[in-house]
Each structure stands twice: as C-alpha cells, then as structure tokens.
Enzyme design. Structure first.
Site, PDB file in Angstrom:
ATOM      1  N   LYS A  91      57.913  39.446  42.722  1.00 17.20           N
ATOM      2  CA  LYS A  91      56.951  38.634  41.985  1.00 17.20           C
ATOM      3  C   LYS A  91      57.565  37.348  41.451  1.00 17.20           C
ATOM      4  O   LYS A  91      56.903  36.318  41.375  1.00 17.20           O
ATOM      5  CB  LYS A  91      56.344  39.452  40.842  1.00 17.20           C
ATOM      6  CG  LYS A  91      55.397  40.554  41.279  1.00 17.20           C
ATOM      7  CD  LYS A  91      54.784  41.256  40.087  1.00 17.20           C
ATOM      8  CE  LYS A  91      53.700  42.232  40.514  1.00 17.20           C
ATOM      9  NZ  LYS A  91      54.196  43.289  41.390  1.00 17.20           N
TER      10      LYS A  91
ATOM     11  N   GLU B 109      55.019  37.530  31.507  1.00 16.21           N
ATOM     12  CA  GLU B 109      53.946  36.546  31.644  1.00 16.21           C
ATOM     13  C   GLU B 109      53.063  36.536  30.407  1.00 16.21           C
ATOM     14  O   GLU B 109      52.882  37.567  29.754  1.00 16.21           O
ATOM     15  CB  GLU B 109      53.069  36.870  32.865  1.00 16.21           C
ATOM     16  CG  GLU B 109      53.727  36.602  34.184  1.00 16.21           C
ATOM     17  CD  GLU B 109      52.780  36.862  35.348  1.00 16.21           C
ATOM     18  OE1 GLU B 109      53.136  36.460  36.462  1.00 16.21           O
ATOM     19  OE2 GLU B 109      51.707  37.450  35.141  1.00 16.21           O
TER      20      GLU B 109
ATOM     21  N   HIS C 255      45.751  48.798  33.842  1.00 20.12           N
ATOM     22  CA  HIS C 255      46.068  47.900  34.959  1.00 20.12           C
ATOM     23  C   HIS C 255      45.839  48.546  36.322  1.00 20.12           C
ATOM     24  O   HIS C 255      46.254  47.984  37.339  1.00 20.12           O
ATOM     25  CB  HIS C 255      47.508  47.382  34.859  1.00 20.12           C
ATOM     26  CG  HIS C 255      47.840  46.799  33.527  1.00 20.12           C
ATOM     27  ND1 HIS C 255      47.254  45.645  33.054  1.00 20.12           N
ATOM     28  CD2 HIS C 255      48.671  47.220  32.539  1.00 20.12           C
ATOM     29  CE1 HIS C 255      47.724  45.374  31.846  1.00 20.12           C
ATOM     30  NE2 HIS C 255      48.575  46.325  31.506  1.00 20.12           N
TER      31      HIS C 255
ATOM     32  N   ARG D 104      49.463  43.902  52.478  1.00 16.09           N
ATOM     33  CA  ARG D 104      49.013  45.136  53.126  1.00 16.09           C
ATOM     34  C   ARG D 104      47.497  45.206  53.010  1.00 16.09           C
ATOM     35  O   ARG D 104      46.857  44.340  52.419  1.00 16.09           O
ATOM     36  CB  ARG D 104      49.631  46.347  52.436  1.00 16.09           C
ATOM     37  CG  ARG D 104      49.377  46.357  50.926  1.00 16.09           C
ATOM     38  CD  ARG D 104      49.758  47.648  50.261  1.00 16.09           C
ATOM     39  NE  ARG D 104      49.769  47.580  48.816  1.00 16.09           N
ATOM     40  CZ  ARG D 104      48.697  47.628  48.033  1.00 16.09           C
ATOM     41  NH1 ARG D 104      47.495  47.721  48.565  1.00 16.09           N
ATOM     42  NH2 ARG D 104      48.810  47.581  46.718  1.00 16.09           N
TER      43      ARG D 104
END
Length: 688
Positions: free
Chosen positions: A125, A209, A244, A301
């Site tokens: 990431k 973040e 999440h 994917r």
C-alpha cells in the site's frame, strides 16, 4: 453473458488454487466453456463441494491454510501432475502474491491474473500510494514510509491528526486495520494491528492515514489485456461495512453525479495503465462528504462482490479473466460496455451477530435458499450436510439480487434474506434483514460508519415470541414428530418382511387415541429464559390447542415440511418450522424465533455445567491474557484475546466479578467449548 470470441484458444485444463464459493464459481464458468477443472483440497475440505464439482481433485495437505492453500510448491506440483496449463487463484490465499505469480511463470503455467510486477506495485500500500501520486490519481493524506518504529509511527499519527487509520501494508479484506480516535489509544491499536497483519499476511508493516469522516467506499472494476486495452465496467458501492469488512455491496453506486462517475472511471483506468495491468482488478476509492475522492488501494484480483457487476453488465468476469490470461483481446470496447438496472449483494456468514459476530461452526443440517432466477442469484461453496469448519472464512453464501431500479432490488433483497433457512450453525441473516430495512440504507444515505452508528438497533435482541408463535412452534414440532412416526411405521424393513403388519397395527399409531376421547399431547418449549407448556387435544370434531391450564381453541392446519399453514381464532398464518434435535426454529416473515424442546426426562441435565466459567466460543489460539487475577472487574471488561478464523476476538467478563484463574495460557490451542476462565460472580471476597 457476453462471450464474443471462440473458445478455441482457451486452456484445456485449469487448476483452481482456492476453495469454497469462489472455487465453485470458477468451475461453473469453466464448465460452460468446456474447460476441464482441477480442484485442490486440504484435510478439512476432503468432502467439500468444490471437490465434488471439479473434474479432478488433488490433496495438498493438512487443514491449516499455511500448510495447504498457501503452499505454492504443492499447488504447482498438482498442476504438473494433472496437466493443468493455467492456475486461477480466486481471491484470498495466494491471489495477490507476486512471488506465486512469478513461480507459475517460471514453471510454464499461466497465472490467471496480472503480471507479477503489477501485483508487486499495487500489493504494498505504501508503494502504491506513491505510484498513484505520480500517475495523477488523488490519494489520502498520511504516512506511507519505511520507518516502522512504534514511537515514530505514533508521532506521525499525532501530526496527521486524529482520527487515523492504521492499515497493514500487505493487508486486505479488513484484516490488519484499526481506527484510532485519540493518541493514548494508538500504541495498543498498533500492536494489535501488527500482530494480525503478521498472522494473516506474514508482513507486520503498516501505514497511517487520516480517517475521512463519514466516507463512502466506492470502487471501480477495471480490466486490461496484453494488447494494451484497459476498460472499466462501472462502479460498485461497498460502504456498508463492519470493522472494515464489506457486508452489502451494490451497483451502480447510488447518489453519484455523472461527473463524479466519469472522473472516478478515468482515474481508475489511469491507475491500471500505470502498472501495465492485465486481467480483472479493482481500484478502491474513499469518497468524502463533499464528493472528493481519494485512491485507497488496488485489489489485483477478482473481488468477492463481482456478481453485482456481472448482473448489471451481463458480462461473465471469470470468462474475461480466462480470455485475457490466454492472450486474447478484451471482448468489448469501452463504448460497447453498457449497464442496466440495479444489483445488491449480501454476504451470509456463519456467525452470531448478537454475540459480537463470533464465528459459528458446525454442520449445515438444513440449508435452504429461494429458487434462483433472473432476479435472484445464490453463490455458495457448501450444501446441506456440509460443515462450517474453524479453519477458513465462515461465509455460507452470497445472496445477489437484480431488478430495474434500486427500490425494487432492495425489496428483492429483503425477500431473499427472509427466505433463508439455515439450521446447524448461527447465521447473520437477522442482522442482514434489519440492515436491508434500515432507514439510511433504504434512502441510500451511505457511509462506512452506518453500521457502527446503528449497531444497537441492528443487534437488538430477537423479539419475544407472542402466544401465536409459541403455539405454532409447538404445533410444528408435533407435526414433525407425527410425520417422522408415520414414515417409520410405513417404510418397509430392510428385509421387506412384516412391513404391512407394522403399518396396519394399531399399536404403531402414535396419535394419543383413548376410548371415548383422545389424550392431550403436551409440548414444553423454552425461549429467552421462559418455559411454556402447550396442550394439543384431538376432540371428536376438532384439534384444539392452548396453553396448559387455559382454554383451548380449535385449530386447523396443513403440514408440508417445513411449511405450516394454520388457522387459529380466525387468522390464517403461513410459517416455516424447522426441527433439528431439540431445537425448534419458527420463521414468520422477517422474524425468527428459536425454541428448545424441553424433555422432562432431561430437564435438569447440564444446567449447572460450567456455571460462572468463560467458554471458548470456537477453536482457536490464545493470543493474550488481559485481566488481573483476584481483582474485582465489571461486566464487559476484556478478559483475553483469541485468534480464530484469521481474526482476533476479545472475550469479555459476562458480569461483574473476579477472575479466579485462567485455565489456558498465551499460545495455547483450545477446542470449541473449552473452559478458559474460572470466573466468580461478585466481589473479591467471593473468590476462594
């Protein structure tokens, strides 16, 4: 489904390096295209549905994924032994593992997915954020660097300003992610996140973040081929999440302007081009309240929620994956890809929502879904009689619906969820049904905090059974017993001798007949701490039903298991009653009532078992002991952390009291039902 190109150049044999629902899904497309399939399986999956469906199956090791589905060497050996020309990784496991994709290429086996370099670029990431910034794709403010010192990360979080998200660099599927609202909570959240990331992905690195307040999660399906073509297949909204992890997904995303859709689509295509992408991928964006969007990550994917895109576009995404991997050009240009109507997907899990969403293991003694049609699609990797084991993700099925617009699709979703019948494990069906009727979701006021804000309503206790529910459950239980008795007395014996005598004998008829009258049949049920005794009596003119000691009313009924149609006091009701052992489950519309049949011979058996103890709700590993021994604590205090089904679960004090002793230590593997904590209700003076 759009095809457009001859299957002549496609693979003869494909090995599916996965299990469960996605393996079955891939097999379906391969079978339609005339492609032979090879399944792989662990010890736990020896009799799994994907093994039964495939043309051939290869055993690859023990139940633990790290010893089977995550073993690239065993997967490649299975491909070699069966002559598979290509490997489809599905989602999860090794689907986004660049080293596995490279190993396939080195072995001369086609990896049905992007190039290793593309996976590598988007798999981390932190690196992906930098790459997207260079490509002009907007990203969320945060720290994506290499320094993983806890004190340094704490400083970065403080500078970014709370709330912040800690995210595993190699993460996905909601694992290895923690929301931190204040500085003093950061250290503990970081440790838990790193631990889960290491366990799930073998990589404890994280990034920090800024948490966008009331964000939406909107993603773009992209596709590329080896001829330089990249297209998008429109967007999906995946904002309805818990911890999440996506719960409901839909396409198209509601309440987006055409300008927002176009800008997001162009950014997604640019992101895919930046890594020379081939195959199916998803660019995930966070959308703020003002409509601005930021790149979050790319999933290299096929997504779990891909069916909603298939239903609105009419395109089989697995077929497109196969064609792209075989070197063919994409079947359609961007201007040829159209969408119609609205689709919504709900993930049905074996988990107890009312007990903190703890996974539920066991045998699917009953598993019934509504019939599939142009409006209803059910993707599943299990069948009735299969087991939900503690080894893997506890998904039972994906319930996907389609209709001309969102209101109609939403009504289809509610009806589909209400029609689910599963006995043997606890499911989240009640939670899903409530969510599908929740006011903000119904009005498309979506953001990722919706479930958390409404959790008390969504997890409210099941409604108390009214008098009609008690009587219908008792009647259904009695009808079930009668049907079982009739079957036993009418079926021939294995030798075929004596069957006619048994069926005709009055001694084999268990209808409560007495001279001049019928004896009452008493059905005693319990639910939510309440026990009631229902009397059924067959008079000369009618069957009568009522509570013991009260006046009985005439009732007429028809029983076509599991459906009970009964007329009582002038009201005709259609319900489903499922009986498994002593459990009686009554389904009435969106409501579900669970009763236990009380056998008077075993009324008190086990009543005192494990009194005061804290029991393992599933098999797992003890990660950490949290509570002090011998010190008074309050109800809800965290006692210990378990790891099971690739997630961490915190077990809490069931009431005010004292931990007398922990009966398992950190690192221990414990069985389902094991006593973990000797817990004494009351104060310290009550502890021996």
């Amino acid at each position: 489904m759009t095809t457009g190109i001859s299957k002549g150049a496609l693979f003869d044999t494909v090995l599916i390096a996965n299990r469960g629902e996605i393996a079955c899904r891939i097999i379906a497309t391969c079978r339609r295209l005339g492609i032979r399939t090879v399944a792989v399986y662990s010890d736990a999956d020896r009799n799994a549905r994907h093994v039964r469906l495939a043309d051939e199956a290869v055993h690859i090791g023990p139940s633990a994924a790290r010893e089977s589905y995550l073993r690239a060497d065993k997967l490649l050996d299975a491909a070699r032994r069966t002559g598979a020309q290509a490997i489809h990784p599905g989602y999860g496991f090794l689907s986004e593992n660049a080293a596995f994709a490279q190993a396939c290429a080195d072995a001369g086996v086609v990896f049905i997915g992007p190039k290793p370099s593309s996976i590598q670029a988007m798999g981390d990431k932190r690196e992906a954020k930098a790459l997207m910034q260079a490509a002009g794709v907007p990203v969320t403010p945060g720290y994506h660097g290499d320094n993983q010192d806890p004190a340094f990360l704490q400083l970065q979080a403080d500078e970014i300003r709370y709330p912040v998200l800690i995210k595993a660099s190699a993460g996905g599927g909601g694992k290895g992610m923690r929301l931190v609202e204040k500085s003093e909570d950061f250290a503990a959240a970081l440790l838990s996140c790193q631990r889960e990331a290491e366990s799930s992905f073998g990589d404890a690195r994280v990034l920090i973040e800024r948490y966008i307040v009331r964000p939406r999660h909107v993603e773009m399906q992209v596709f590329g081929d080896s001829h330089g073509n990249v297209v998008h297949l429109f967007e999906r909204d995946c904002s309805v999440q818990r911890r999440h992890q996506k719960v409901l997904e839909e396409a198209p995303a509601p309440e987006l302007s055409d300008a927002q859709r176009e800008a997001m689509a162009q950014a997604a295509v640019a992101a895919a081009r930046a890594v020379d992408y081939i195959g199916a991928g998803t660019i995930e964006f966070i959308v703020g309240e003002g409509g601005d969007f930021h790149f979050m990550e790319m999933n290299t994917r096929l997504q779990v929620e891909h069916p909603v895109t298939e239903l609105v576009t009419g395109i089989d995404l697995v077929e497109w994956q196969l064609r792209a991997a075989a070197g063919q050009a994409l079947p359609l240009r961007q201007d040829q890809i159209k969408h119609r109507g609205h689709a919504i997907e709900a993930r049905l899990y074996a988990e107890d929502a009312l007990k903190g969403f703890l996974p539920s293991t066991g045998t699917l003694q009953v598993m019934q879904f509504p019939e599939t049609s142009a409006h209803v699609r059910i993707d599943t990797g299990v069948e009735q009689g299969d087991a939900i084991s503690p080894w893997y993700d506890p998904m039972i099925a994906k319930l996907i619906v389609w209709d001309e617009d969102r209101p109609r699709a939403l009504q289809r979703l509610r009806q589909t969820i209400d029609a689910v019948r599963v006995v043997g494990v606890t499911t989240n069906a009640v939670f899903l049904g409530r969510l599908a009727r929740q006011a903000d979701f119904s009005a498309a006021r979506l953001d990722t905090g919706l479930v958390a804000r409404e959790i008390d309503t969504l997890l409210a206790p099941l409604p108390e059974a009214d008098e009609a529910a008690w009587m219908l459950a008792a009647l259904g239980f009695w009808a079930h017993l009668q049907a079982a008795t009739d079957s036993a007395t009418s079926n021939p014996s294995p030798s075929g001798r004596g069957a006619g005598v048994r069926a005709a004998s009055p001694w084999s008829i268990a209808d409560g007949w007495r001279l001049d009258t019928h004896a009452a049949r008493f059905i005693e049920l319990s639910a939510n701490g309440q026990t009631r005794r229902v009397a059924l009596r067959q008079d000369r003119d009618a069957l009568r039903i009522g509570f013991d000691g009260e006046a009985a009313s005439p009732i007429t009924f028809q029983w076509h298991a599991p459906t009970l149609t009964a007329a009582l006091d002038g009201v005709r009701r259609n319900v489903d009653v499922l009986v498994q052992g002593s459990q009686v489950v009554l389904y009435r519309g969106e409501d579900r009532f669970v009763f236990e049949h009380v056998d008077p011979l075993h009324r008190h058996a086990g009543a005192e078992a494990h009194a005061g103890a804290v029991i393992a709700p599933m098999p797992g590993r003890i990660v950490e002991l949290l509570a002090p021994v011998g010190t008074p604590i309050t109800k809800g205090t965290p006692l210990l952390v378990m790891e099971a089904m690739k997630m961490e679960h915190t077990l809490q004090a069931p009431h005010d009291g004292v931990v007398k002793a922990f009966l398992a230590k950190q690192g221990d593997l414990v069985a389902d039902g094991a006593v973990l904590v000797d817990f004494v209700e009351g104060g310290a003076e009550d502890a021996p």
